[in-house]
Design a protein around this motif. Structure first.
Motif, PDB file in Angstrom:
ATOM      1  N   GLU A   1      33.970  44.612  42.542  1.00 44.37           N
ATOM      2  CA  GLU A   1      35.297  44.899  41.877  1.00 44.37           C
ATOM      3  C   GLU A   1      35.709  44.628  40.541  1.00 44.37           C
ATOM      4  OE1 GLU A   1      38.153  44.933  44.859  1.00 44.37           O
ATOM      5  OE2 GLU A   1      37.476  46.339  46.198  1.00 44.37           O
ATOM      6  N   GLU A   2      36.565  45.150  39.947  1.00 42.66           N
ATOM      7  CA  GLU A   2      37.270  44.520  38.496  1.00 42.66           C
ATOM      8  C   GLU A   2      38.595  45.209  38.354  1.00 42.66           C
ATOM      9  OE1 GLU A   2      36.190  44.840  34.103  1.00 42.66           O
ATOM     10  OE2 GLU A   2      34.807  43.519  34.968  1.00 42.66           O
ATOM     11  N   ASP A   3      39.640  44.221  38.342  1.00 41.70           N
ATOM     12  CA  ASP A   3      40.962  44.660  38.392  1.00 41.70           C
ATOM     13  C   ASP A   3      41.308  45.746  39.767  1.00 41.70           C
ATOM     14  OD1 ASP A   3      41.524  43.196  36.096  1.00 41.70           O
ATOM     15  OD2 ASP A   3      40.620  44.806  34.779  1.00 41.70           O
ATOM     16  N   GLY A   4      40.860  45.513  40.565  1.00 40.56           N
ATOM     17  CA  GLY A   4      40.958  46.428  41.915  1.00 40.56           C
ATOM     18  C   GLY A   4      40.056  47.479  41.858  1.00 40.56           C
ATOM     19  N   LYS A   5      39.283  47.884  40.830  1.00 41.60           N
ATOM     20  CA  LYS A   5      38.488  49.072  40.875  1.00 41.60           C
ATOM     21  C   LYS A   5      37.096  48.772  41.335  1.00 41.60           C
ATOM     22  CE  LYS A   5      41.381  51.615  37.451  1.00 41.60           C
ATOM     23  NZ  LYS A   5      41.433  52.160  36.313  1.00 41.60           N
ATOM     24  N   VAL A   6      36.227  49.601  41.879  1.00 42.45           N
ATOM     25  CA  VAL A   6      34.827  49.201  42.245  1.00 42.45           C
ATOM     26  C   VAL A   6      34.048  49.837  40.838  1.00 42.45           C
ATOM     27  CG1 VAL A   6      32.885  50.301  43.670  1.00 42.45           C
ATOM     28  CG2 VAL A   6      35.228  49.892  44.503  1.00 42.45           C
ATOM     29  N   ILE A   7      33.204  48.989  40.517  1.00 47.75           N
ATOM     30  CA  ILE A   7      32.354  48.977  39.340  1.00 47.75           C
ATOM     31  C   ILE A   7      30.963  48.959  39.652  1.00 47.75           C
ATOM     32  CG2 ILE A   7      33.975  47.971  37.743  1.00 47.75           C
ATOM     33  CD1 ILE A   7      32.397  45.421  37.905  1.00 47.75           C
ATOM     34  N   ASN A   8      30.607  48.567  40.949  1.00 49.03           N
ATOM     35  CA  ASN A   8      29.263  48.831  41.261  1.00 49.03           C
ATOM     36  C   ASN A   8      28.992  48.496  42.695  1.00 49.03           C
ATOM     37  OD1 ASN A   8      26.320  49.183  41.003  1.00 49.03           O
ATOM     38  ND2 ASN A   8      26.055  47.009  40.604  1.00 49.03           N
ATOM     39  N   GLU A   9      28.074  48.984  43.478  1.00 47.95           N
ATOM     40  CA  GLU A   9      27.743  48.803  44.740  1.00 47.95           C
ATOM     41  C   GLU A   9      26.312  48.719  44.871  1.00 47.95           C
ATOM     42  OE1 GLU A   9      29.053  52.035  47.327  1.00 47.95           O
ATOM     43  OE2 GLU A   9      31.200  51.845  47.029  1.00 47.95           O
TER      44      GLU A   9
ATOM     45  N   LYS B   1      35.078  39.774  43.930  1.00 49.00           N
ATOM     46  CA  LYS B   1      36.063  39.848  42.982  1.00 49.00           C
ATOM     47  C   LYS B   1      36.005  39.207  41.719  1.00 49.00           C
ATOM     48  CE  LYS B   1      39.664  40.665  46.527  1.00 49.00           C
ATOM     49  NZ  LYS B   1      41.112  39.893  47.159  1.00 49.00           N
TER      50      LYS B   1
END
Length: 573
Positions: free
Chosen positions: A266-274, A93
């Motif tokens: 995650e950033e602001d509840g959104k997935v940005i990388n895995e 997070k």
């Protein structure tokens, strides 16, 4: 160099070979591992090995035995570690201070006292060898059966949660702030945390770890543990991933089964990388036979080279590229020391056998003479002594604080012709982790050490600096590394009434001895007072600078009097 103490019977079990004392003393040094001592401890036969810092995979008995099996021809080629899929996820997070994290799960490890001791020792050795005493990365090993996925990596306030830190069960729960104030490890590593506290928790809010300080008591590994969860957190992605590979494969040598873990940012509840870990895909480097034989002075064929590489725990295949036969070398993921072709050649030499190398007689008889750079250095040294300067000598290794920060410069800034700097991958000390690009900062540090002595003080040094040259040509001897040695002379004068004219007279006296003509031009440099700094040009090429040191720089080095200084490039070696 770091040392590890190994139980001899455990080493025999992992190496799949009976080991006499003579065999240990004869063979391990030939693979680059020094045998320091054979001794008894608590009715156990023990061996102490010194491990070169470039081989962190040898910092455990598991990795050492794996390397020895290959060297002795018992098990050659790439070690095969299967990774089974799992549904374990880690949600990242917020992690501004230590932004990188990697996980792996190793199941069905029978943890006895020997294995538990090995895990703890490997952690601590890697914290030092790669982690720079946890500044660069920190390692956590947990009893997986006591927690539940998914796991969360976040930063919290100092009093946001409470948990029982490792080895403090009697003290009860503590907040992160209380830990850095009262816990032994917290006090030691508190300087690595600035504002918020990194925390790894499980699905139910149980704390696994507060990296890089301490793990939680809940996930303490014991002889009852079977399934081990590994977390690595740090400031450099490559170092984090490589360290995870070393730990995971070491546990797999204990017949453990590796399971993958997905890390989701995650950033602001959104997935940005895995990212999915561990990443054990071998790296590949192409190399030609002529290059190998030229470096070694041998006439090896492809078969001999491949055999030596397989003994090194690597593998290779013959390929044809643009009509040229090359070797495509496969490097295991736990070998973070293999940076280029020269490293491959070294592995070939070790595993072909140094005892097979034969000396060659010199065909050309010559009369020895001084190198040109040494002749020029001697002349400059005599001139500086004649001008009343005293020679000092410093290490070529320093640190970013002295080299850049104290000099009012951004780290790696483009000043004095030095765009980039070289950082030591596994330094013996955080005080000596960068190769110098300039000598002046170390002269100021020398003045700081000697500030109790009477003034004036006039010191100089002639020595090598190393800079990166991305435009190196194939004809340059440093083409492989792109790292160029530059010989420089630097001087500094500290006294109550120091001024620009004084250092200019020194420069004129010095340059008249070396060049027929030179040009002095105004120069703006953050380490010097504006308007009191100049650069030296010879045939329109930058050769150095001189002037009055900036008062802020003087304060940074805890000095109190005006300082004038210069630096001139002598040669490019």
């Amino acid at each position: 160099m770091p040392t590890i103490n190994v139980d001899k019977k455990d080493l025999e079990y992992l190496a799949n070979l009976s080991l006499s004392d003579k065999l240990i003393e004869d063979k391990f040094p030939m693979m680059g591992v020094e045998v320091e001592e054979l001794f008894e401890e608590n009715d156990r036969e023990m061996v102490q090995f010194s491990i070169n810092p470039n081989r962190p995979d040898y910092l455990s008995v598991e990795g050492l035995a794996r390397g020895f099996r290959g060297f002795m021809g018992i098990q050659t080629g790439l070690a095969n570690y299967d990774i089974k899929d799992s549904d374990i996820e880690v949600i990242v997070k917020c992690s501004k201070e230590r932004p990188y994290i990697a996980f792996a799960l190793v199941k069905n490890v029978i943890v006895d006292d020997l294995i538990l001791e090995s895990i703890i020792n490997l952690q601590e050795k890697l914290h030092w060898a790669i982690g720079r005493d946890r500044k660069k990365l920190a390692i956590g090993v947990h009893d997986y059966d006591k927690i539940e996925a998914p796991f969360i990596y976040d930063e919290v306030e100092g009093d946001a949660v409470k948990f029982v830190p490792l080895a403090m069960a009697e003290a009860g729960e503590m907040t992160p702030k209380e830990i850095i104030e009262k816990h032994e490890k917290g006090q030691k590593y508190a300087h690595l945390i600035k504002d918020k506290f990194p925390l790894i928790t499980d699905k139910n809010g149980n704390v696994l770890s507060m990296p890089p300080i301490i793990n939680g008591e809940l996930t303490k590994v014991s002889t009852n543990t079977k399934n081990l969860l590994i977390d690595i957190t740090g400031t450099e992605k490559g170092a984090v991933e490589n360290t995870l590979n070393i730990v995971a494969t070491a546990l797999a040598e204990r017949r453990g089964t590796i399971f993958s873990v997905k890390v989701i940012y995650e950033e602001d509840g959104k997935v940005i990388n895995e990212e999915t870990y561990p990443k054990l895909t071998p790296e590949q480097i192409e190399i030609d036979l002529e290059f190998i034989n030229k470096k070694l002075g041998l006439e090896l064929n492809f078969g001999q080279v491949i055999s030596a590489l397989r003994k090194a725990g690597l593998d290779a295949e013959l390929i044809n590229k643009n009509g040229e036969n090359l070797l495509n070398v496969y490097i295991p993921a736990y070998r973070n020391d293999m940076l280029g072709k020269v490293d491959i050649v070294e592995e070939i030499a070790i595993n072909y056998g140094y005892e097979k190398f034969k000396g060659a007689k010199i065909n050309v008889h010559t009369i020895g003479q001084k190198n040109e750079s040494e002749v020029k250095s001697s002349e400059i040294k005599n001139t500086m002594i004649g001008l009343g300067f005293q020679e000092v000598m410093n290490l070529t290794l320093t640190n970013k604080t002295i080299l850049f920060e104290n000099m009012n410069m951004e780290v790696g800034s483009v000043e004095d012709g030095c765009k980039d700097y070289i950082e030591v991958l596994k330094p013996a000390s955080i005080e000596h982790n960068v190769i110098r690009t300039t000598i002046i900062p170390q002269l100021l540090e020398t003045l700081k050490i000697n500030k109790h002595n009477e003034l004036p003080q006039k010191i100089f040094e002639i020595g090598d600096c190393v800079i990166i040259d991305e435009n190196a040509k194939e004809t340059d001897k440093y083409f492989d590394t792109k790292c160029k040695d530059v010989r420089k002379v630097s001087g500094a004068i500290i006294q109550p009434n120091g001024n620009f004219n004084e250092i200019r007279s020194v420069i004129d006296a010095l340059l008249r001895e070396q060049y027929d003509n030179y040009v002095i031009e105004n120069y703006a440099h953050p380490s010097f007072i504006k308007g009191r700094c100049a650069k030296i040009l010879v045939n329109e090429e930058y050769k150095g600078l001189f002037g009055e040191i900036n008062p802020q720089v003087i304060v940074n080095f805890e000095l109190e009097h005006p300082i004038t200084a210069f630096e001139i490039q002598i040669t490019n070696d």
